[in-house]
Motif scaffolding. Structure first.
Motif, PDB file in Angstrom:
ATOM      1  N   ASN A  40       1.470  -3.198   8.944  1.00 24.86           N
ATOM      2  CA  ASN A  40       0.596  -3.347   9.089  1.00 24.86           C
ATOM      3  C   ASN A  40       0.420  -4.935   9.089  1.00 24.86           C
ATOM      4  OD1 ASN A  40      -0.256  -0.392   8.241  1.00 24.86           O
ATOM      5  ND2 ASN A  40       0.052  -0.747   6.348  1.00 24.86           N
ATOM      6  N   MET A  41       1.323  -5.725   8.419  1.00 26.20           N
ATOM      7  CA  MET A  41       1.226  -6.898   9.041  1.00 26.20           C
ATOM      8  C   MET A  41       1.637  -6.746  10.366  1.00 26.20           C
ATOM      9  SD  MET A  41       2.638  -8.487   5.730  1.00 26.20           S
ATOM     10  CE  MET A  41       3.604  -6.955   4.811  1.00 26.20           C
ATOM     11  N   ALA A  42       1.777  -6.620  10.923  1.00 30.17           N
ATOM     12  CA  ALA A  42       2.494  -6.840  12.005  1.00 30.17           C
ATOM     13  C   ALA A  42       2.006  -6.543  13.193  1.00 30.17           C
ATOM     14  CB  ALA A  42       3.886  -5.561  12.736  1.00 30.17           C
ATOM     15  N   LYS A  43       0.595  -5.667  12.697  1.00 30.27           N
ATOM     16  CA  LYS A  43      -0.309  -5.277  13.694  1.00 30.27           C
ATOM     17  C   LYS A  43      -1.551  -5.933  13.391  1.00 30.27           C
ATOM     18  CE  LYS A  43      -0.111   0.376  13.157  1.00 30.27           C
ATOM     19  NZ  LYS A  43      -0.228   0.984  13.104  1.00 30.27           N
ATOM     20  N   ALA A  44      -1.675  -6.858  12.419  1.00 32.48           N
ATOM     21  CA  ALA A  44      -2.681  -7.778  12.593  1.00 32.48           C
ATOM     22  C   ALA A  44      -2.084  -9.152  13.579  1.00 32.48           C
ATOM     23  CB  ALA A  44      -2.665  -7.849  10.095  1.00 32.48           C
ATOM     24  N   ILE A  45      -0.975  -9.074  13.077  1.00 29.43           N
ATOM     25  CA  ILE A  45      -0.350 -10.261  14.242  1.00 29.43           C
ATOM     26  C   ILE A  45      -0.432 -10.243  15.686  1.00 29.43           C
ATOM     27  CG2 ILE A  45      -0.327 -12.060  12.554  1.00 29.43           C
ATOM     28  CD1 ILE A  45       2.678 -11.204  12.478  1.00 29.43           C
ATOM     29  N   ASP A  46      -1.262  -9.030  15.564  1.00 29.78           N
ATOM     30  CA  ASP A  46      -1.296  -8.154  17.190  1.00 29.78           C
ATOM     31  C   ASP A  46       0.693  -8.244  17.742  1.00 29.78           C
ATOM     32  OD1 ASP A  46      -3.197  -8.660  17.935  1.00 29.78           O
ATOM     33  OD2 ASP A  46      -4.177 -10.650  17.905  1.00 29.78           O
ATOM     34  N   VAL A  47       1.660  -8.529  16.934  1.00 31.75           N
ATOM     35  CA  VAL A  47       3.429  -7.863  17.297  1.00 31.75           C
ATOM     36  C   VAL A  47       3.197  -6.327  17.830  1.00 31.75           C
ATOM     37  CG1 VAL A  47       5.292  -7.625  16.525  1.00 31.75           C
ATOM     38  CG2 VAL A  47       3.473 -10.226  16.134  1.00 31.75           C
ATOM     39  N   PRO A  48       4.069  -5.950  18.756  1.00 29.90           N
ATOM     40  CA  PRO A  48       3.947  -4.499  18.581  1.00 29.90           C
ATOM     41  C   PRO A  48       4.886  -3.972  17.927  1.00 29.90           C
ATOM     42  CG  PRO A  48       4.482  -5.607  21.201  1.00 29.90           C
ATOM     43  CD  PRO A  48       3.887  -6.679  19.500  1.00 29.90           C
ATOM     44  N   THR A  49       4.663  -2.596  17.406  1.00 25.46           N
ATOM     45  CA  THR A  49       5.137  -1.882  16.718  1.00 25.46           C
ATOM     46  C   THR A  49       5.561  -0.652  17.043  1.00 25.46           C
ATOM     47  OG1 THR A  49       2.913  -0.451  15.467  1.00 25.46           O
ATOM     48  CG2 THR A  49       3.617  -3.047  14.871  1.00 25.46           C
ATOM     49  N   PHE A  50       6.445  -0.136  16.156  1.00 24.36           N
ATOM     50  CA  PHE A  50       7.239   1.615  16.338  1.00 24.36           C
ATOM     51  C   PHE A  50       7.965   1.811  15.247  1.00 24.36           C
ATOM     52  CE2 PHE A  50      10.287   5.002  16.527  1.00 24.36           C
ATOM     53  CZ  PHE A  50       9.439   5.460  18.080  1.00 24.36           C
ATOM     54  N   THR A  51       6.581   2.677  14.796  1.00 25.02           N
ATOM     55  CA  THR A  51       6.954   3.414  13.414  1.00 25.02           C
ATOM     56  C   THR A  51       7.361   5.140  13.309  1.00 25.02           C
ATOM     57  OG1 THR A  51       4.920   2.081  12.665  1.00 25.02           O
ATOM     58  CG2 THR A  51       5.553   3.264  11.105  1.00 25.02           C
ATOM     59  N   VAL A  52       8.092   4.990  12.318  1.00 25.93           N
ATOM     60  CA  VAL A  52       8.613   6.184  11.168  1.00 25.93           C
ATOM     61  C   VAL A  52       8.216   6.682  10.613  1.00 25.93           C
ATOM     62  CG1 VAL A  52      11.147   7.025  11.257  1.00 25.93           C
ATOM     63  CG2 VAL A  52      11.340   5.231  12.595  1.00 25.93           C
ATOM     64  N   PHE A  53       7.614   7.853  10.328  1.00 25.73           N
ATOM     65  CA  PHE A  53       6.566   8.108   9.491  1.00 25.73           C
ATOM     66  C   PHE A  53       7.754   8.618   8.334  1.00 25.73           C
ATOM     67  CE2 PHE A  53       2.648   6.430  10.982  1.00 25.73           C
ATOM     68  CZ  PHE A  53       1.978   6.575  10.650  1.00 25.73           C
ATOM     69  N   SER A  54       7.205   8.836   6.989  1.00 29.01           N
ATOM     70  CA  SER A  54       7.827   9.680   6.473  1.00 29.01           C
ATOM     71  C   SER A  54       7.292  11.068   6.936  1.00 29.01           C
ATOM     72  CB  SER A  54       7.522   9.107   4.503  1.00 29.01           C
ATOM     73  OG  SER A  54       8.312  10.107   4.276  1.00 29.01           O
ATOM     74  N   PRO A  55       8.434  11.973   6.043  1.00 28.49           N
ATOM     75  CA  PRO A  55       7.687  13.255   6.626  1.00 28.49           C
ATOM     76  C   PRO A  55       6.534  13.807   5.670  1.00 28.49           C
ATOM     77  CG  PRO A  55       9.710  13.134   6.434  1.00 28.49           C
ATOM     78  CD  PRO A  55       9.715  12.120   5.934  1.00 28.49           C
ATOM     79  N   TRP A  56       6.067  12.955   4.432  1.00 29.30           N
ATOM     80  CA  TRP A  56       5.106  13.924   3.860  1.00 29.30           C
ATOM     81  C   TRP A  56       3.908  12.728   3.616  1.00 29.30           C
ATOM     82  CZ3 TRP A  56       2.963  10.579  -0.103  1.00 29.30           C
ATOM     83  CH2 TRP A  56       3.697   9.281  -0.365  1.00 29.30           C
ATOM     84  N   ILE A  57       3.960  11.841   4.376  1.00 30.34           N
ATOM     85  CA  ILE A  57       2.636  10.816   4.487  1.00 30.34           C
ATOM     86  C   ILE A  57       2.201  11.234   5.887  1.00 30.34           C
ATOM     87  CG2 ILE A  57       2.624   8.714   5.538  1.00 30.34           C
ATOM     88  CD1 ILE A  57       3.227   8.529   2.752  1.00 30.34           C
ATOM     89  N   THR A  58       0.905  11.031   5.424  1.00 29.47           N
ATOM     90  CA  THR A  58      -0.582  11.898   6.497  1.00 29.47           C
ATOM     91  C   THR A  58      -0.422  10.974   7.769  1.00 29.47           C
ATOM     92  OG1 THR A  58      -1.393  13.291   4.401  1.00 29.47           O
ATOM     93  CG2 THR A  58      -2.998  12.566   6.591  1.00 29.47           C
ATOM     94  N   LYS A  59      -0.339  11.275   9.103  1.00 28.35           N
ATOM     95  CA  LYS A  59      -0.344   9.884   9.797  1.00 28.35           C
ATOM     96  C   LYS A  59      -1.650   9.290  10.190  1.00 28.35           C
ATOM     97  CE  LYS A  59       1.941   9.936  14.643  1.00 28.35           C
ATOM     98  NZ  LYS A  59       2.486  10.093  15.945  1.00 28.35           N
ATOM     99  N   ALA A  60      -2.029  10.493  10.090  1.00 27.68           N
ATOM    100  CA  ALA A  60      -3.330  10.629  10.732  1.00 27.68           C
ATOM    101  C   ALA A  60      -4.206   9.250  10.133  1.00 27.68           C
ATOM    102  CB  ALA A  60      -4.421  11.430  11.219  1.00 27.68           C
ATOM    103  N   ALA A  61      -3.750   9.131   8.896  1.00 28.11           N
ATOM    104  CA  ALA A  61      -4.613   8.119   8.157  1.00 28.11           C
ATOM    105  C   ALA A  61      -4.163   6.382   8.472  1.00 28.11           C
ATOM    106  CB  ALA A  61      -4.008   7.979   6.674  1.00 28.11           C
ATOM    107  N   TRP A  62      -2.579   6.500   8.930  1.00 23.04           N
ATOM    108  CA  TRP A  62      -1.907   5.541   8.774  1.00 23.04           C
ATOM    109  C   TRP A  62      -1.216   4.768   9.896  1.00 23.04           C
ATOM    110  CZ3 TRP A  62      -2.897   1.606   5.319  1.00 23.04           C
ATOM    111  CH2 TRP A  62      -3.677   1.933   3.996  1.00 23.04           C
ATOM    112  N   ASN A  63      -1.458   5.599  10.946  1.00 28.67           N
ATOM    113  CA  ASN A  63      -1.162   4.982  12.188  1.00 28.67           C
ATOM    114  C   ASN A  63      -2.047   4.406  12.929  1.00 28.67           C
ATOM    115  OD1 ASN A  63      -2.579   7.630  12.789  1.00 28.67           O
ATOM    116  ND2 ASN A  63      -1.781   7.952  14.802  1.00 28.67           N
ATOM    117  N   MET A  64      -2.535   3.062  12.273  1.00 29.63           N
ATOM    118  CA  MET A  64      -4.232   2.618  12.910  1.00 29.63           C
ATOM    119  C   MET A  64      -3.734   1.999  14.533  1.00 29.63           C
ATOM    120  SD  MET A  64      -5.150   0.563   8.944  1.00 29.63           S
ATOM    121  CE  MET A  64      -3.543  -0.353   8.991  1.00 29.63           C
ATOM    122  N   PHE A  65      -5.123   2.177  15.183  1.00 26.39           N
ATOM    123  CA  PHE A  65      -4.664   1.743  16.210  1.00 26.39           C
ATOM    124  C   PHE A  65      -4.260   1.787  16.648  1.00 26.39           C
ATOM    125  CE2 PHE A  65      -7.244  -0.988  13.619  1.00 26.39           C
ATOM    126  CZ  PHE A  65      -8.171  -1.103  13.541  1.00 26.39           C
TER     127      PHE A  65
END
Length: 352
Positions: free
Chosen positions: A273-298
């Motif tokens: 989230n911090m990297a996104k907030a300073i406009d740095v590209p991100t590749f995120t691996v989600f935990s299997p139990w976390i809801t992706k739709a909630a936190w795959n912001m932008f």
């Protein structure tokens, strides 16, 4: 008008909820806009031009109901006109209940709804690429904006001095800023949110093989042993590219260092989230139990990309409750092998 926004606990939550202030400032340019947060999360909102004052919730209030009551009564004396309780747990419920604010807004829970003048149910399906974490927060503003607010992206405001110092720090540690530099979020906030160590090492091997890039690890001092285990699991040629001891001594230093990186790659969490907030590209691996739709912001599929076990093995999720998924996170992570991620990761590396 005096408005207090309450968002305690995690850094990612505090950063995400800071979007409310930009929307509020557009509508109420002369209002006093205050933010109640845990003091350790302050670095991600320091220098935010839309926030007037910070109210810090400390360990003293966390550990004593008597101190919490005193704290809530001190908030009451500030005579806020509006309380926006994003956190919506016992401590913030009490603060809201004792407040003299005419308007009190929060998410709907049947057992606390009597405290608030306006409540909202969290949406389950997102309408924009901002993600549910953003959309559900913005709906809390509708009672006082009288319209549906536009989507704002969380931002972290670094000073010119911080950027200059972080660049000098990297150069002094033999980082060549003309070559690719990747910040790796090697560990999540807990093991339940951490991609298995050996699997993470394979991803880092691939990054170095593909890009010949330099690698920084994001970890805090009490995670050093685990971070070292991931380093040791990498190939020798990968280890040569990892600058294991090069890291910021504070959260602001980490953010400023990350600003100089080609991308941040790794576990979902506050660092992403911090990297996104300073406009740095991100590749995120989600935990299997976390809801992706909630936190795959932008997420746009190019600059910001994520992957979830549900993306590659949706059959596992048929009629499975979140409680079941969380309880079986180890087994689910074991099935989320690097070969399921590498194609998407390599495409991201090529794009960025």
């Amino acid at each position: 008008m005096k408005i207090l926004v309450i968002q305690q606990k995690m850094i990612g939550d505090v950063l995400t909820s800071s979007i409310l202030f930009e929307a509020l400032r557009h509508k109420y340019p002369q209002a006093q806009l205050d933010y109640l947060i845990n003091e350790h999360t302050f670095p991600v909102v320091d220098q935010n031009p839309f926030i007037d004052n910070f109210v810090f919730f400390t360990k003293k209030e966390e550990q004593s109901k008597q101190e919490l009551l005193k704290f809530a009564l001190s908030i009451r004396k500030q005579n806020y006109d509006v309380i926006i309780d994003v956190y919506s747990k016992f401590s913030s419920n009490l603060i809201s209940f004792l407040s003299s604010a005419a308007i009190k807004i929060s998410k709907y829970k049947w057992y606390t709804s009597f405290i608030y003048t306006n409540t909202f149910n969290d949406a389950k399906i997102k309408n924009t690429n901002a993600g549910l974490a953003v959309e559900n927060r913005l709906q809390l503003l509708e009672p006082i904006l009288n319209y549906k607010p536009q989507v704002f992206k969380p931002k972290i405001y670094l000073t010119a001095e911080e950027l200059k110092n972080s660049k000098r720090f990297l150069q002094q540690n033999n980082i060549d800023l003309s070559k690719p530099l990747f910040m790796i979020s090697v560990l999540g906030s807990s093991l339940k949110k951490t991609y298995p160590f050996f699997y993470m090492a394979r991803l880092i091997d691939e990054i170095v093989t593909t890009t010949k890039g330099q690698i920084l690890f994001n970890y805090i001092p009490n995670q050093e042993q685990d971070a070292k285990a991931i380093y040791n699991a990498c190939k020798p040629e990968t280890q040569q590219q990892i600058k294991f001891d090069v890291f910021g001594k504070s959260l602001r230093e980490f953010i400023a260092i990350t600003k100089h990186c080609t991308a941040l790659i790794g576990n979902e969490g506050g660092a992403v989230n911090m990297a996104k907030a300073i406009d740095v590209p991100t590749f995120t691996v989600f935990s299997p139990w976390i809801t992706k739709a909630a936190w795959n912001m932008f997420e746009d599929g190019k600059i910001h990309v994520s992957i979830h076990l549900n993306d590659v093995k949706p059959e596992i999720y048929n009629n499975r409750s979140k409680k079941y998924l969380k309880a079986n996170y180890k087994r689910l992570y074991e099935t989320f092998t690097p070969d399921l991620i590498l194609e998407k990761l390599n495409l991201f590396l090529k794009e960025n």
